[in-house]
Design an enzyme around this catalytic site. Structure first.
Site, mmCIF file in Angstrom:
data_model
loop_
_atom_site.group_PDB
_atom_site.id
_atom_site.type_symbol
_atom_site.label_atom_id
_atom_site.label_comp_id
_atom_site.label_asym_id
_atom_site.label_seq_id
_atom_site.Cartn_x
_atom_site.Cartn_y
_atom_site.Cartn_z
ATOM 1 N N HIS A 60 -0.015 5.156 7.057
ATOM 2 C CA HIS A 60 0.711 5.693 5.907
ATOM 3 C C HIS A 60 1.158 7.135 6.095
ATOM 4 O O HIS A 60 0.394 7.947 6.614
ATOM 5 C CB HIS A 60 -0.174 5.582 4.649
ATOM 6 N N ASP B 212 -2.814 8.653 7.608
ATOM 7 C CA ASP B 212 -3.817 7.758 8.207
ATOM 8 C C ASP B 212 -3.105 6.865 9.223
ATOM 9 O O ASP B 212 -1.924 7.064 9.504
ATOM 10 C CB ASP B 212 -4.589 6.986 7.117
ATOM 11 N N SER C 15 0.803 -1.230 0.000
ATOM 12 C CA SER C 15 0.000 0.000 0.000
ATOM 13 C C SER C 15 0.832 1.275 0.000
ATOM 14 O O SER C 15 0.338 2.335 -0.391
ATOM 15 C CB SER C 15 -0.942 0.017 1.208
#
Length: 368
Positions: A330, A327, A37
């Site tokens: 990240h 977040d 991600s």
């Protein structure tokens, strides 16, 4: 050659360095991205998975101000590397827009939730595991061969820049996902790290077999310091010792296998980026980098905004540039920019055996 002055903050002293735009140094080169991600540009948008970032407020600071599937408020690390190369961002491999001449720019095969191991991220169901990403890379080469021929395709791949980011999920979403996970019952932490590293070496060797000749390999970040782990496991907001131990074991061993691979090949094909140290610089002293906090996520809920997902119902900070984390897991775009500055111009404390600007300058000489 046009040069852009960028301020790179340091823990010791603010250090002004000149980063030169890399595009004029050589003919445009393709860029391929593999991993999780941290580098996914939207492949998971096309999959039946919960590991996705295709709804508000993701993308709030992206040029379109709309979610793209990037796990960021704006640009992620591959975007910023492309920007430094003077290239457009690579498209997700699953995007229907990736066709024709756009294929020659490269492709992003990354998928949120994946790890080095196939059993990592099983809770996310349909994600592109690393072996599948490599199969897609082969498929990509077949598609491009039909356009420009096999010889030209091989040259395009050999001269490309490759970025791979794996490892964090093998701990956060596997070994430490639940107490007494299957992997933690099977392996002590040091043995698990050695196992993951041995599997990672196979992945990197396979990338070389498939034609990759300039591969930037990032380590894990400081997994015990992300807001999600602070919310779930931390005492008094301190980084979680066990997850930090995992990062401290994993990253030096990753650099060692990169040295081994380069020695076996006989050239510096693989470049190690010490992203753990890059993160720790601004986590341990956020104010030196212009952040108000490195503990609280901009978007989330619960302690440190670290619980659950970032959604439209979450707390959302008004100024993303002063938060190290976007977040619960990240970095913010601004933190990503600091990381990429070190990838481009960092000393051997951060980049082994050389930084990306040096790589690009060497390659430009070879191509002329």
């Amino acid at each position: 050659m046009e040069c852009l002055p960028l301020l790179v903050a340091s823990l010791v002293v603010g250090l002004a360095v000149t980063l030169c735009t890399l595009a004029p140094q050589a003919e445009a080169r393709a860029f391929f991205v593999f991993g999780d991600s941290l580098v996914d540009n939207g492949n998971n948008n096309y999959l039946a998975t919960t590991a996705r970032a295709d709804s508000y407020p993701y993308g709030i600071d992206y040029p379109t101000h709309r979610p793209t599937g990037r796990f960021s408020n704006g640009l992620n690390i591959p975007d910023i590397i492309s920007e430094a190369m003077g290239e457009e961002s690579t498209l997700p491999y699953l995007s229907p827009e990736l066709r024709g001449k756009k294929l020659l720019v490269g492709a992003n095969f990354a998928s949120a939730g994946v790890g080095v191991l196939n059993d990592t991220g099983i809770q996310f169901v349909s994600i592109i595991r690393i072996n599948q990403q490599l199969q897609y890379f082969q498929q990509y080469q077949r598609r491009v061969s039909k356009m420009i021929g096999e010889e030209q395709t091989q040259q395009l791949v050999n001269q490309a820049l490759v970025l791979i980011t794996l490892g964090g999920n093998d701990f956060v979403n596997n070994y430490y996902l639940v107490p007494f996970s299957a992997r933690s019952r099977q392996y002590s932490l040091p043995d698990y790290v050695r196992f993951v590293i041995s599997e990672y070496k196979k992945v990197l060797a396979r990338l070389y077999e498939l034609g990759a000749r300039r591969v930037l390999v990032t380590g894990t970040g400081p997994m015990g310091c992300v807001p999600a782990e602070l919310a779930m496991r931390s005492v008094n907001g301190e980084c979680v010792v066990e997850l930090q131990r995992a990062a401290d074991l994993f990253n030096p061993q990753l650099t060692e296998i990169i040295k081994q691979l380069n020695s076996e090949i006989g050239s510096d094909n693989f470049i190690a980026a010490n992203t753990n140290r890059m993160h720790m610089d601004f986590i341990s002293n956020p104010q030196a980098f212009g952040f108000v906090t490195s503990k609280i996520a901009c978007c989330g809920q619960g302690p440190y905004n670290g619980i659950g997902l970032c959604t439209a119902a979450s707390n959302l900070c008004p100024n993303r540039d002063v938060y190290a984390f976007w977040d619960p897991f990240h970095p913010s775009e601004r933190a990503n920019r600091i990381i990429v500055q070190q990838i481009l111009a960092g000393s051997t404390d951060y980049m082994h055996p050389m930084n990306l600007s040096t790589v690009m300058a060497l390659d430009a000489k070879m191509m002329t």
